[in-house]
Design an enzyme around this catalytic site. Structure first.
Site, PDB file in Angstrom:
ATOM      1  N   PHE A   1       6.539  10.842  13.043  1.00 13.73           N
ATOM      2  CA  PHE A   1       5.606   9.376  13.541  1.00 13.73           C
ATOM      3  C   PHE A   1       6.659   8.651  13.828  1.00 13.73           C
ATOM      4  CE2 PHE A   1       1.592   8.418  11.314  1.00 13.73           C
ATOM      5  CZ  PHE A   1       1.117   9.544  11.736  1.00 13.73           C
TER       6      PHE A   1
ATOM      7  N   GLN B   1      -0.520  -6.201  11.994  1.00  5.50           N
ATOM      8  CA  GLN B   1      -0.151  -5.242  13.015  1.00  5.50           C
ATOM      9  C   GLN B   1      -1.284  -4.830  13.577  1.00  5.50           C
ATOM     10  OE1 GLN B   1       0.622  -1.131  11.337  1.00  5.50           O
ATOM     11  NE2 GLN B   1       2.572  -1.576  11.974  1.00  5.50           N
TER      12      GLN B   1
ATOM     13  N   HIS C   1      -2.463  -1.930  16.089  1.00  7.47           N
ATOM     14  CA  HIS C   1      -2.209  -0.436  16.521  1.00  7.47           C
ATOM     15  C   HIS C   1      -1.958  -0.403  17.936  1.00  7.47           C
ATOM     16  CE1 HIS C   1      -1.952   4.013  16.968  1.00  7.47           C
ATOM     17  NE2 HIS C   1      -1.970   3.971  15.944  1.00  7.47           N
TER      18      HIS C   1
ATOM     19  N   LEU D   1      -9.352   3.893  16.638  1.00  9.91           N
ATOM     20  CA  LEU D   1      -7.956   3.946  16.767  1.00  9.91           C
ATOM     21  C   LEU D   1      -7.829   5.535  17.303  1.00  9.91           C
ATOM     22  CD1 LEU D   1      -5.374   3.106  15.207  1.00  9.91           C
ATOM     23  CD2 LEU D   1      -5.582   4.954  13.696  1.00  9.91           C
TER      24      LEU D   1
ATOM     25  N   GLU E   1      -1.403   7.872  16.063  1.00  7.25           N
ATOM     26  CA  GLU E   1       0.067   7.885  16.549  1.00  7.25           C
ATOM     27  C   GLU E   1       0.376   9.516  16.570  1.00  7.25           C
ATOM     28  OE1 GLU E   1       2.354   5.554  13.995  1.00  7.25           O
ATOM     29  OE2 GLU E   1       2.954   4.722  15.512  1.00  7.25           O
TER      30      GLU E   1
ATOM     31  N   ARG F   1       5.331   0.263  16.215  1.00  5.21           N
ATOM     32  CA  ARG F   1       4.154  -0.242  16.458  1.00  5.21           C
ATOM     33  C   ARG F   1       4.297  -1.465  17.221  1.00  5.21           C
ATOM     34  NH1 ARG F   1       0.116   1.889  11.667  1.00  5.21           N
ATOM     35  NH2 ARG F   1       0.294   4.275  12.450  1.00  5.21           N
TER      36      ARG F   1
ATOM     37  N   HIS G   1      -5.096  -3.533  13.018  1.00  9.48           N
ATOM     38  CA  HIS G   1      -4.970  -2.311  12.155  1.00  9.48           C
ATOM     39  C   HIS G   1      -4.783  -2.516  10.849  1.00  9.48           C
ATOM     40  CE1 HIS G   1      -4.781   1.867  11.685  1.00  9.48           C
ATOM     41  NE2 HIS G   1      -3.637   1.778  11.419  1.00  9.48           N
TER      42      HIS G   1
ATOM     43  N   ARG H   1       4.778  -2.684   9.678  1.00 11.83           N
ATOM     44  CA  ARG H   1       4.778  -1.448   8.415  1.00 11.83           C
ATOM     45  C   ARG H   1       4.572  -0.221   9.516  1.00 11.83           C
ATOM     46  NH1 ARG H   1      -0.051   2.346   7.663  1.00 11.83           N
ATOM     47  NH2 ARG H   1      -0.789   1.545   9.637  1.00 11.83           N
TER      48      ARG H   1
HETATM   49  C1  LIG Z   1      -8.282   4.208  11.312  1.00 13.13           C
HETATM   50  C2  LIG Z   1      -7.166   4.067  10.275  1.00 13.13           C
HETATM   51  C3  LIG Z   1      -6.161   5.104  10.251  1.00 13.13           C
HETATM   52  C4  LIG Z   1      -5.218   4.931   9.316  1.00 13.13           C
HETATM   53  N1  LIG Z   1      -4.400   5.862   9.170  1.00 13.13           N
HETATM   54  C5  LIG Z   1      -3.300   5.776   8.181  1.00 13.13           C
HETATM   55  C6  LIG Z   1      -2.356   6.912   7.898  1.00 13.13           C
HETATM   56  O1  LIG Z   1      -2.401   7.765   8.729  1.00 13.13           O
HETATM   57  N2  LIG Z   1      -1.452   6.891   7.114  1.00 13.13           N
HETATM   58  C7  LIG Z   1      -1.279   5.649   6.198  1.00 13.13           C
HETATM   59  O2  LIG Z   1      -0.429   5.561   5.469  1.00 13.13           O
HETATM   60  N3  LIG Z   1      -2.326   4.599   6.607  1.00 13.13           N
HETATM   61  C8  LIG Z   1      -3.035   4.544   7.337  1.00 13.13           C
HETATM   62  N4  LIG Z   1      -3.952   3.673   7.554  1.00 13.13           N
HETATM   63  C9  LIG Z   1      -3.797   2.422   6.646  1.00 13.13           C
HETATM   64  C10 LIG Z   1      -4.574   2.956   5.271  1.00 13.13           C
HETATM   65  O3  LIG Z   1      -5.504   3.661   5.485  1.00 13.13           O
HETATM   66  C11 LIG Z   1      -4.990   1.525   4.539  1.00 13.13           C
HETATM   67  O4  LIG Z   1      -4.110   0.771   4.489  1.00 13.13           O
HETATM   68  C12 LIG Z   1      -5.372   2.107   2.950  1.00 13.13           C
HETATM   69  O5  LIG Z   1      -6.059   3.207   2.985  1.00 13.13           O
HETATM   70  C13 LIG Z   1      -5.715   1.061   2.293  1.00 13.13           C
HETATM   71  O6  LIG Z   1      -6.100   1.765   0.981  1.00 13.13           O
HETATM   72  P1  LIG Z   1      -6.678   0.522  -0.312  1.00 13.13           P
HETATM   73  O7  LIG Z   1      -6.748   1.521  -1.578  1.00 13.13           O
HETATM   74  O8  LIG Z   1      -5.519  -0.576  -0.575  1.00 13.13           O
HETATM   75  O9  LIG Z   1      -8.029   0.147  -0.065  1.00 13.13           O
HETATM   76  P2  LIG Z   1      -9.391   0.761   0.736  1.00 13.13           P
HETATM   77  O10 LIG Z   1      -9.313   2.210   0.878  1.00 13.13           O
HETATM   78  O11 LIG Z   1      -9.589   0.000   2.029  1.00 13.13           O
HETATM   79  O12 LIG Z   1     -10.418   0.612  -0.507  1.00 13.13           O
HETATM   80  C14 LIG Z   1     -10.905  -0.849  -0.895  1.00 13.13           C
HETATM   81  C15 LIG Z   1     -11.836  -0.788  -1.775  1.00 13.13           C
HETATM   82  O13 LIG Z   1     -12.290  -1.938  -2.328  1.00 13.13           O
HETATM   83  C16 LIG Z   1     -13.540  -1.968  -2.401  1.00 13.13           C
HETATM   84  N5  LIG Z   1     -13.925  -3.603  -2.152  1.00 13.13           N
HETATM   85  C17 LIG Z   1     -13.579  -4.404  -1.154  1.00 13.13           C
HETATM   86  N6  LIG Z   1     -14.238  -5.564  -1.312  1.00 13.13           N
HETATM   87  C18 LIG Z   1     -14.933  -5.573  -2.553  1.00 13.13           C
HETATM   88  C19 LIG Z   1     -15.686  -6.348  -3.085  1.00 13.13           C
HETATM   89  N7  LIG Z   1     -15.884  -7.633  -2.912  1.00 13.13           N
HETATM   90  N8  LIG Z   1     -16.362  -6.118  -4.357  1.00 13.13           N
HETATM   91  C20 LIG Z   1     -16.355  -4.602  -4.721  1.00 13.13           C
HETATM   92  N9  LIG Z   1     -15.510  -3.934  -4.044  1.00 13.13           N
HETATM   93  C21 LIG Z   1     -14.881  -4.271  -2.982  1.00 13.13           C
HETATM   94  C22 LIG Z   1     -13.992  -1.139  -1.328  1.00 13.13           C
HETATM   95  O14 LIG Z   1     -15.413  -0.875  -1.579  1.00 13.13           O
HETATM   96  C23 LIG Z   1     -13.198  -0.026  -1.523  1.00 13.13           C
HETATM   97  O15 LIG Z   1     -13.456   0.850  -2.469  1.00 13.13           O
HETATM   98  C24 LIG Z   1      -4.967   3.699   8.332  1.00 13.13           C
HETATM   99  C25 LIG Z   1      -5.815   2.522   8.644  1.00 13.13           C
HETATM  100  C26 LIG Z   1      -7.120   2.823   9.698  1.00 13.13           C
HETATM  101  C27 LIG Z   1      -7.873   1.738   9.773  1.00 13.13           C
END
Ligand SMILES: Cc1cc2nc3c(=O)[nH]c(=O)nc-3n(C[C@H](O)[C@H](O)[C@H](O)COP(=O)(O)OP(=O)(O)OC[C@H]3O[C@@H](n4cnc5c(N)ncnc54)[C@H](O)[C@@H]3O)c2cc1C
Lengths: 83, 590
Positions: free
Chosen positions: B117, B238, B240, B250, B253, B284, B351, B399
Site C-alpha cells: 500500500f 484526507q 483520497h 472510492l 488504493e 495520499r 475520505h 493517515r
Molecule cells: C470507502 C472507504 C474505504 C476505507 N478503507 C479502509 C481500509 O481499507 N483500511 C483502513 O484501515 N481504513 C479504511 N477506511 C477508513 C475506515 O473504514 C474508518 O476510518 C473506520 O472504519 C472507522 O471506524 P469507527 O469504528 O471509528 O467508526 P464507524 O465504523 O464509522 O462506526 C461508527 C458507529 O457510530 C454509530 N453512530 C454514529 N453517530 C451516532 C449517533 N449520533 N448515535 C448513535 N450511533 C451513532 C454508527 O451507527 C456506527 O455504528 C475506509 C474508509 C472509507 C470511507
C-alpha cells in the site's frame, strides 16, 4: 410494536436504506424514492427482504452483478440493476 | 422519560465500539452499545483495502519500520508514543482477529497474504514493503461480523437504531451518559453510565464529494464540542486521490498496488514527476495534490478538464476480475465505463478525518486545564474516545492506507481495558444533572417550535454547507479563500435556527435525524474551517500555496478548536516514543 401505516413503513424503509457503503446509499435510496410506490405488493416485499441483507451481499448482487442464491430476491435485484 | 443504567456506555458500533464492548462484556460488565444503524451497517464495512501489521509474511518487515512510515506519513505531527504503541500492538491485534474468525486471504504456504500500500517501506524509507492484510475485498465486513457475533455471545446489550443526541454532563465536567432517541418510536431515552466511550466514526458528509456513507456526520465529535471538549487537528482532512469524478465513491488504493497508474490529458504518467521513487504509491496527500495541480495547470481530462484518469486496462481482464472485481462494476455503474477497456475518471474525494476528540494512548479523552506543559493533557475521568472520531494522535497530518482499521481496533480494545479498571475504581453512578438533560431535550425538540421568519429545509442548507466546505476548506487552501470561508460559514450557521421539520411524525422520522445530523455537520465544519484558516504552513493533508513549506519551528504543534467563540489553542506534539529513539522531522520525499 403496533402496525405501521404505509407512510410510516416507507419512513422505516428510508432508514433501512442508510448503509455503511456510499454506493448502496445512492442505489437503494433512489430506488425507494422513485420506484417503490409503483411496485406490486410482491416486489415491495422483495425489496423489504433485500434491505435486511448484509452490505457486502447487497454490493455483490447490486453492484458486482453476482447472481444471488436467494431465488425470491432475483426479480427485485434485476429490476434495480436495470433501472 | 425512560431511564436505564449501565456500567459502561459505548456510542457507536463500528470496529472501534465493538472491539471495546467485547473487552467489557467478556469482563462481565453491563455494557450498552448505541448505534444509529444496525451494527454491521456501520461504516467500517466499507474498508475493503485491509489492515496494516508488520507480520513480514510476503517480505521482511518490522514494527519499527511500520512506526517510521507512520511518523513520516503523519508529517511529524503524530504523537510518537501512541504510534509506537499502535505499531507494536498491530501484530497481536491481527492474530487475535484471525483467532476470532476473520477469514484473511492467504498465501500458498497458509500464512496471511499481505499487499503493498502507499507509504509502506522497508529499512526506514527503503524499498516498498507489503504490510496490508485483507479478507479478499471485504475486510471491514469480516471484522464487523466477527465482532458482532462475539458481542452477542458475550451478552453486550445493543440499542440498535437509537440516535445519540447529546452527552449528559455535570458541573464538574464528569460525563454521566447520553440522551438518545429511539428512531422507531421517536421516544427519548436516558442512558446513564459510569464510563462512556465515543466511537461514532468520521464526518465526510461535511464535504460535497466524499467517499463516506450518509451516516458519517461527525455526531460524536459535535457532541464533544457541545460538552465543552475541544477537537484536535481538525484542519487535517484526507482527500483520497481516486474517487469517481463527480460522485465520490472510492477506487481503492489497492488498484494502484496491483499496478494501476494515473495519467493526465496528455497521456503522461505524471506521478513520476512528483514522486520519483514511489510514483503512484506515494502518500495520499502527495497524490491528491498532484492531481489538483495537473488540473489547475490545464492538464485535466474530459470536456471540462476537471479530472484525471486511472489506467487499469494494461493489467488485463483476468487480473482485474480476480483481484479487483468490485472496482470494475463500480466504474460501470457510477462512471459508465468498463476499466478493462477505458481508464476511470477520478478526482480527490473527502475520505478520512485525521483530527477528532483528543485522547492519550489509552484512549482517555484529554483536554488542557491550564497553560502549563503538564496541564495540557488533563484526563477527563470516565470519558473515552476511539476510532475515526478520536485523535490519539497516530495519523498526525496524514493517515496511511490500512492504518485506520488498525487504529480503531487497537484503541477500541485499549479503551475497553482501561474502562474495566475505571469502573472497578468508580463503582457508583454519579447523581444526574437535570439541567444538562433539559438542554439535550431542548435540542431534540426545538425543530418543531414556530419559526422566526422563513422556515428553511434541511436539504437546502446541507447542500450549501457541503459546497461551501468543498470550495473553502478543500484540497488547496489559500489565506483569502479560507478566511472568506470562515465568514461565510459563520453566516450560514445562523440560518440553522430557521430550519424546521417538514414532517412531524414520531415513527422513523428521518427528517428529524437529518436535522440533528445537519447541526452536527455545522459544528465540525466550523472546527475544520477555523483550524485550517489559522495554520500558516503546509503539512500533510493541509496544503497551502501561500505557505508551501512545513514550518517545524512555529507549527509542530496540535491545534485545539473550542466551540465557544470559535477559539483555537495549541499543544505540543509528543515526539518521544516509549522505548526507541525519536524520529526527528525530515523532509518527506517519496
Ligand atoms: C470507502 C472507504 C474505504 C476505507 N478503507 C479502509 C481500509 O481499507 N483500511 C483502513 O484501515 N481504513 C479504511 N477506511 C477508513 C475506515 O473504514 C474508518 O476510518 C473506520 O472504519 C472507522 O471506524 P469507527 O469504528 O471509528 O467508526 P464507524 O465504523 O464509522 O462506526 C461508527 C458507529 O457510530 C454509530 N453512530 C454514529 N453517530 C451516532 C449517533 N449520533 N448515535 C448513535 N450511533 C451513532 C454508527 O451507527 C456506527 O455504528 C475506509 C474508509 C472509507 C470511507
Amino acid at each position: 410494536m403496533s402496525r405501521l401505516t404505509p407512510a410510516e413503513e416507507k419512513a422505516r424503509l428510508r432508514w433501512q436504506c442508510r448503509r455503511g457503503l456510499l454506493e448502496l446509499d445512492f442505489i437503494l435510496a433512489e430506488f425507494l424514492e422513485q420506484h417503490y410506490d409503483d411496485l406490486s405488493d410482491a416486489l415491495q416485499q422483495q425489496f423489504v427482504c433485500l434491505l435486511e441483507q448484509s452490505d457486502p451481499d447487497l454490493q455483490r448482487w447490486l453492484i458486482s452483478a453476482e447472481l444471488t442464491d436467494f431465488l425470491e430476491l432475483r426479480e427485485v435485484i434485476g429490476l434495480i440493476r436495470r433501472l | 422519560m425512560k431511564t436505564v443504567q449501565f456500567d459502561a456506555l459505548i456510542i457507536g458500533a463500528g470496529g472501534a465500539g465493538m472491539n471495546a464492548a467485547l473487552q467489557l462484556a467478556d469482563a462481565q460488565l453491563q455494557v450498552a452499545v448505541v448505534s444509529k444503524v444496525f451494527p454491521t451497517r456501520s461504516h467500517t464495512v466499507a474498508a475493503q483495502g485491509g489492515v496494516n501489521a508488520a507480520l513480514g509474511n510476503v517480505m521482511a518487515d518490522k514494527w519499527h519500520w511500520h512506526m517510521f512510515d507512520t511518523v513520516k506519513g503523519s508529517d511529524y505531527l503524530g504523537d510518537q508514543d501512541a504510534i509506537e504503541h499502535m505499531c507494536r500492538e498491530a501484530i497481536p491485534t491481527v492474530y487475535e482477529l484471525e483467532h476470532n474468525g476473520v477469514p484473511f486471504s492467504r498465501l500458498d504456504n497458509g500464512k496471511i497474504y499481505q499487499r503493498p500500500f502507499g507509504g509502506q517501506s522497508q529499512e526506514f524509507g527503503g524499498k516498498q514493503a507489503a504490510r496490508t492484510c485483507a479478507a479478499a475485498d471485504r475486510t471491514g465486513h469480516a471484522i464487523l461480523h466477527s465482532l458482532y457475533q462475539q458481542n452477542i455471545r458475550a451478552k453486550t446489550h445493543f440499542f440498535d437504531e437509537y440516535f445519540a443526541v447529546d452527552l449528559i454532563r455535570d458541573e464538574e465536567g464528569f460525563i454521566l451518559g447520553v440522551l438518545a432517541l429511539e428512531i422507531a418510536t421517536g421516544e427519548p431515552i436516558l442512558i446513564e453510565s459510569k464510563a462512556t466511550l465515543i466511537a461514532t466514526g468520521g464526518g465526510g458528509q461535511v464535504y460535497r464529494t466524499t467517499s463516506n456513507a450518509h451516516i458519517n456526520t461527525g455526531d460524536g465529535m459535535a457532541m464533544a464540542l457541545r460538552a465543552g471538549i475541544p477537537l484536535q487537528d481538525m484542519e487535517f482532512f484526507q482527500f483520497h486521490p481516486t474517487g469517481i469524478a463527480g460522485k465520490g465513491m472510492l477506487i481503492t488504493e489497492g488498484v494502484r498496488g496491483e499496478g494501476g497508474y494515473l495519467i493526465n490529458s496528455e497521456g503522461e504518467r505524471f506521478m513520476e514527476r512528483y514522486a520519483s521513487m514511489a510514483k503512484d504509491l506515494a502518500s495520499r496527500d502527495v497524490v491528491s495534490r498532484a492531481i489538483v495541480t495537473e488540473i489547475n495547470e490545464g492538464r485535466g481530462c474530459g470536456p471540462n478538464k476537471d479530472h484525471v484518469l486511472l489506467k487499469v486496462d494494461h493489467l488485463g481482464e483476468e487480473v482485474v476480475a480476480k483481484r479487483l472485481p468490485s472496482i470494475r462494476e463500480s466504474s460501470r455503474i457510477f462512471a459508465g465505463i468498463d476499466p478493462v477497456e477505458e481508464p476511470i475518471p477520478v478526482f480527490p474525494t473527502a475520505h478520512y478525518m485525521m483530527g477528532g476528540i483528543p485522547t492519550d494512548r489509552f484512549a482517555r479523552v484529554v483536554m488542557p486545564l491550564g497553560e502549563e506543559q503538564d496541564e495540557q493533557n488533563a484526563v477527563i475521568p470516565g470519558l473515552y474516545a476511539a476510532g475515526e472520531c478520536a485523535c490519539a494522535s497516530v495519523h498526525g497530518a496524514n493517515r496511511l492506507g490500512g492504518n485506520s482499521l488498525l487504529d480503531i481496533l487497537v484503541f477500541g480494545r485499549l479503551a475497553g481495558k482501561d474502562i474495566i479498571d475505571y469502573v472497578k475504581n468508580n463503582p457508583e453512578h454519579r447523581p444526574l444533572n437535570q439541567a444538562s438533560v433539559d438542554r439535550a431535550l431542548y435540542r431534540l425538540n426545538r425543530w418543531e417550535l414556530p419559526p422566526e421568519g422563513e422556515a428553511l429545509s434541511v436539504n437546502e442548507l446541507r447542500c450549501e454547507l457541503q459546497k461551501l466546505m468543498e470550495d473553502h476548506a478543500g484540497v488547496f487552501r489559500s489565506e483569502e479563500v479560507m478566511q472568506k470561508g470562515v465568514l461565510k460559514l459563520q453566516a450560514l450557521r445562523k440560518k440553522l435556527a430557521q430550519v424546521r421539520l417538514q414532517h412531524r411524525g414520531k415513527v422513523f422520522n428521518t427528517a428529524r435525524i437529518e436535522a440533528l445530523e445537519l447541526e452536527n455537520l455545522f459544528d465540525i465544519g466550523m472546527a475544520i474551517a477555523v483550524a485550517a484558516a489559522n495554520r500558516k504552513e503546509s503539512r500533510g493533508a493541509h496544503a497551502r500555496p501561500d505557505y508551501p513549506k512545513r514550518d517545524d519551528q512555529n507549527w509542530m504543534k496540535h491545534s485545539l478548536y473550542f466551540q465557544q467563540g470559535d477559539r483555537l489553542s495549541y499543544k505540543a506534539v509528543r515526539s518521544t516514543p516509549l522505548s526507541v529513539e525519536s524520529f526527528p522531522p525530515k523532509e518527506r520525499i517519496y
